[in-house]
Design a protein around this motif. Structure first.
Motif, PDB file in Angstrom:
ATOM      1  N   THR A   1      -3.354   3.950   6.675  1.00  0.00           N
ATOM      2  CA  THR A   1      -3.621   4.775   7.850  1.00  0.00           C
ATOM      3  C   THR A   1      -4.069   3.964   9.055  1.00  0.00           C
ATOM      4  OG1 THR A   1      -5.884   5.128   7.105  1.00  0.00           O
ATOM      5  CG2 THR A   1      -4.245   6.783   6.458  1.00  0.00           C
ATOM      6  N   LYS A   2      -4.184   2.655   8.918  1.00  0.00           N
ATOM      7  CA  LYS A   2      -4.708   1.853  10.023  1.00  0.00           C
ATOM      8  C   LYS A   2      -3.794   1.861  11.242  1.00  0.00           C
ATOM      9  CE  LYS A   2      -3.001  -2.500   8.089  1.00  0.00           C
ATOM     10  NZ  LYS A   2      -2.443  -2.009   6.855  1.00  0.00           N
ATOM     11  N   ASN A   3      -2.518   2.132  11.053  1.00  0.00           N
ATOM     12  CA  ASN A   3      -1.577   2.137  12.169  1.00  0.00           C
ATOM     13  C   ASN A   3      -1.437   3.511  12.817  1.00  0.00           C
ATOM     14  OD1 ASN A   3      -0.972  -0.600  11.838  1.00  0.00           O
ATOM     15  ND2 ASN A   3       0.469  -0.106  10.212  1.00  0.00           N
TER      16      ASN A   3
ATOM     17  N   PRO B   1       0.837  -1.198   0.000  1.00  0.00           N
ATOM     18  CA  PRO B   1       0.000   0.000   0.000  1.00  0.00           C
ATOM     19  C   PRO B   1       0.873   1.250   0.000  1.00  0.00           C
ATOM     20  CG  PRO B   1      -0.058  -1.065   2.150  1.00  0.00           C
ATOM     21  CD  PRO B   1       0.716  -1.957   1.218  1.00  0.00           C
ATOM     22  N   HIS B   2       0.391   2.287  -0.663  1.00  0.00           N
ATOM     23  CA  HIS B   2       1.084   3.562  -0.662  1.00  0.00           C
ATOM     24  C   HIS B   2       1.048   4.088   0.775  1.00  0.00           C
ATOM     25  CE1 HIS B   2       1.847   7.805  -1.394  1.00  0.00           C
ATOM     26  NE2 HIS B   2       2.380   7.429  -2.525  1.00  0.00           N
ATOM     27  N   PRO B   3       2.137   4.726   1.265  1.00  0.00           N
ATOM     28  CA  PRO B   3       2.168   5.188   2.653  1.00  0.00           C
ATOM     29  C   PRO B   3       0.969   6.071   3.019  1.00  0.00           C
ATOM     30  CG  PRO B   3       4.332   5.465   1.651  1.00  0.00           C
ATOM     31  CD  PRO B   3       3.388   4.986   0.575  1.00  0.00           C
ATOM     32  N   GLN B   4       0.483   6.862   2.081  1.00  0.00           N
ATOM     33  CA  GLN B   4      -0.649   7.730   2.360  1.00  0.00           C
ATOM     34  C   GLN B   4      -1.950   6.948   2.478  1.00  0.00           C
ATOM     35  OE1 GLN B   4      -0.479  10.577  -0.763  1.00  0.00           O
ATOM     36  NE2 GLN B   4       1.318  11.584   0.068  1.00  0.00           N
ATOM     37  N   GLU B   5      -1.988   5.728   1.976  1.00  0.00           N
ATOM     38  CA  GLU B   5      -3.198   4.927   2.048  1.00  0.00           C
ATOM     39  C   GLU B   5      -3.192   4.004   3.265  1.00  0.00           C
ATOM     40  OE1 GLU B   5      -3.038   2.927  -1.669  1.00  0.00           O
ATOM     41  OE2 GLU B   5      -3.545   4.699  -2.819  1.00  0.00           O
TER      42      GLU B   5
ATOM     43  N   PRO C   1       0.266  24.827  -3.162  1.00  0.00           N
ATOM     44  CA  PRO C   1      -1.059  24.627  -2.590  1.00  0.00           C
ATOM     45  C   PRO C   1      -1.133  23.276  -1.886  1.00  0.00           C
ATOM     46  CG  PRO C   1      -1.153  24.398  -4.978  1.00  0.00           C
ATOM     47  CD  PRO C   1       0.237  24.818  -4.628  1.00  0.00           C
ATOM     48  N   VAL C   2      -1.874  23.272  -0.792  1.00  0.00           N
ATOM     49  CA  VAL C   2      -1.947  22.100   0.071  1.00  0.00           C
ATOM     50  C   VAL C   2      -2.661  20.952  -0.624  1.00  0.00           C
ATOM     51  CG1 VAL C   2      -2.897  21.204   2.229  1.00  0.00           C
ATOM     52  CG2 VAL C   2      -1.897  23.484   2.164  1.00  0.00           C
ATOM     53  N   GLU C   3      -1.998  19.806  -0.628  1.00  0.00           N
ATOM     54  CA  GLU C   3      -2.609  18.556  -1.094  1.00  0.00           C
ATOM     55  C   GLU C   3      -3.162  17.892   0.161  1.00  0.00           C
ATOM     56  OE1 GLU C   3      -4.117  15.390  -2.653  1.00  0.00           O
ATOM     57  OE2 GLU C   3      -3.278  16.933  -3.965  1.00  0.00           O
ATOM     58  N   PRO C   4      -4.502  17.789   0.292  1.00  0.00           N
ATOM     59  CA  PRO C   4      -5.095  17.278   1.535  1.00  0.00           C
ATOM     60  C   PRO C   4      -4.514  15.960   2.030  1.00  0.00           C
ATOM     61  CG  PRO C   4      -6.806  18.133   0.101  1.00  0.00           C
ATOM     62  CD  PRO C   4      -5.528  18.150  -0.690  1.00  0.00           C
ATOM     63  N   THR C   5      -4.320  15.007   1.145  1.00  0.00           N
ATOM     64  CA  THR C   5      -3.822  13.694   1.557  1.00  0.00           C
ATOM     65  C   THR C   5      -2.425  13.796   2.174  1.00  0.00           C
ATOM     66  OG1 THR C   5      -5.072  12.746  -0.263  1.00  0.00           O
ATOM     67  CG2 THR C   5      -3.456  11.327   0.773  1.00  0.00           C
ATOM     68  N   ILE C   6      -1.586  14.617   1.593  1.00  0.00           N
ATOM     69  CA  ILE C   6      -0.220  14.776   2.109  1.00  0.00           C
ATOM     70  C   ILE C   6      -0.253  15.453   3.476  1.00  0.00           C
ATOM     71  CG2 ILE C   6       1.976  15.981   1.743  1.00  0.00           C
ATOM     72  CD1 ILE C   6       1.545  15.467  -1.282  1.00  0.00           C
ATOM     73  N   LEU C   7      -1.049  16.507   3.621  1.00  0.00           N
ATOM     74  CA  LEU C   7      -1.134  17.203   4.904  1.00  0.00           C
ATOM     75  C   LEU C   7      -1.651  16.278   5.997  1.00  0.00           C
ATOM     76  CD1 LEU C   7      -0.879  19.740   6.630  1.00  0.00           C
ATOM     77  CD2 LEU C   7      -3.179  20.392   5.856  1.00  0.00           C
ATOM     78  N   ILE C   8      -2.706  15.547   5.728  1.00  0.00           N
ATOM     79  CA  ILE C   8      -3.289  14.654   6.731  1.00  0.00           C
ATOM     80  C   ILE C   8      -2.305  13.533   7.087  1.00  0.00           C
ATOM     81  CG2 ILE C   8      -5.162  13.021   7.204  1.00  0.00           C
ATOM     82  CD1 ILE C   8      -5.883  16.099   7.300  1.00  0.00           C
ATOM     83  N   THR C   9      -1.604  13.014   6.108  1.00  0.00           N
ATOM     84  CA  THR C   9      -0.606  11.970   6.370  1.00  0.00           C
ATOM     85  C   THR C   9       0.506  12.505   7.272  1.00  0.00           C
ATOM     86  OG1 THR C   9      -1.061  10.873   4.283  1.00  0.00           O
ATOM     87  CG2 THR C   9       1.070  10.397   5.297  1.00  0.00           C
TER      88      THR C   9
END
Length: 149
Positions: A14-16, A8-12, A128-136
């Motif tokens: 999120t379970k850990n 899985p891609h690191p951004q995907e 500009p902020v990429e939401p997935t990157i910021l949340i990760t």
């Protein structure tokens, strides 16, 4: 012949990571549009966002409220984000000194990234902020902060 399954891609993955629900964020940015967009992204993930439009306002807010993470723009008038994080890291209050922090900036060079990290930010996210990157990055910092306590 068996087909290798892709990791899985690191951004995907999120379970850990810990939940972001009710995490308290101080978001500092002098640009209203950027502040609005980033607040929307964060609140959509369940975070509680307090905003400041200057370093002075951010420092006053930090005195009164406790935050789990700081997200700050770098290029601001009068006092920049580098100065903000240095003041926080040199604070007499331990909680403030150890506040996980992400630099947000349109300055996407290796030099500006190095300056942000050397100033005391633990992470650097381009605008500009990429939401997935910021949340990760938030999840990573919060996870790292919880394991070091």
């Amino acid at each position: 012949m068996t087909k290798n399954r892709e990791e899985p891609h690191p951004q995907e993955d999120t379970k850990n990571f810990p939940s972001l629900d009710n995490l308290r964020v101080l978001l500092v940015d002098d640009n209203e549009d950027s502040l609005f967009l980033t607040t929307f992204i964060l609140e959509n993930q369940g975070l509680q966002v307090t905003t400041a439009t200057s370093v002075t306002q951010a420092l006053e807010t930090i005195k009164d409220l406790k935050f789990d993470i700081l997200i700050s723009d770098i290029a601001m008038p009068e006092i920049d984000g580098y100065s903000l994080i240095r003041k926080i890291r040199n604070s007499t209050l331990t909680e403030q000194r150890e506040l996980p922090a992400i630099a947000l900036t349109a300055l996407s060079s290796d030099e500006s990234r190095s300056m942000a990290l050397a100033s005391g930010f633990q992470s650097y996210v381009n605008k500009p902020v990429e939401p997935t990157i910021l949340i990760t990055e938030i999840r990573r910092l919060i996870s790292n902060n919880q394991t070091t306590k």
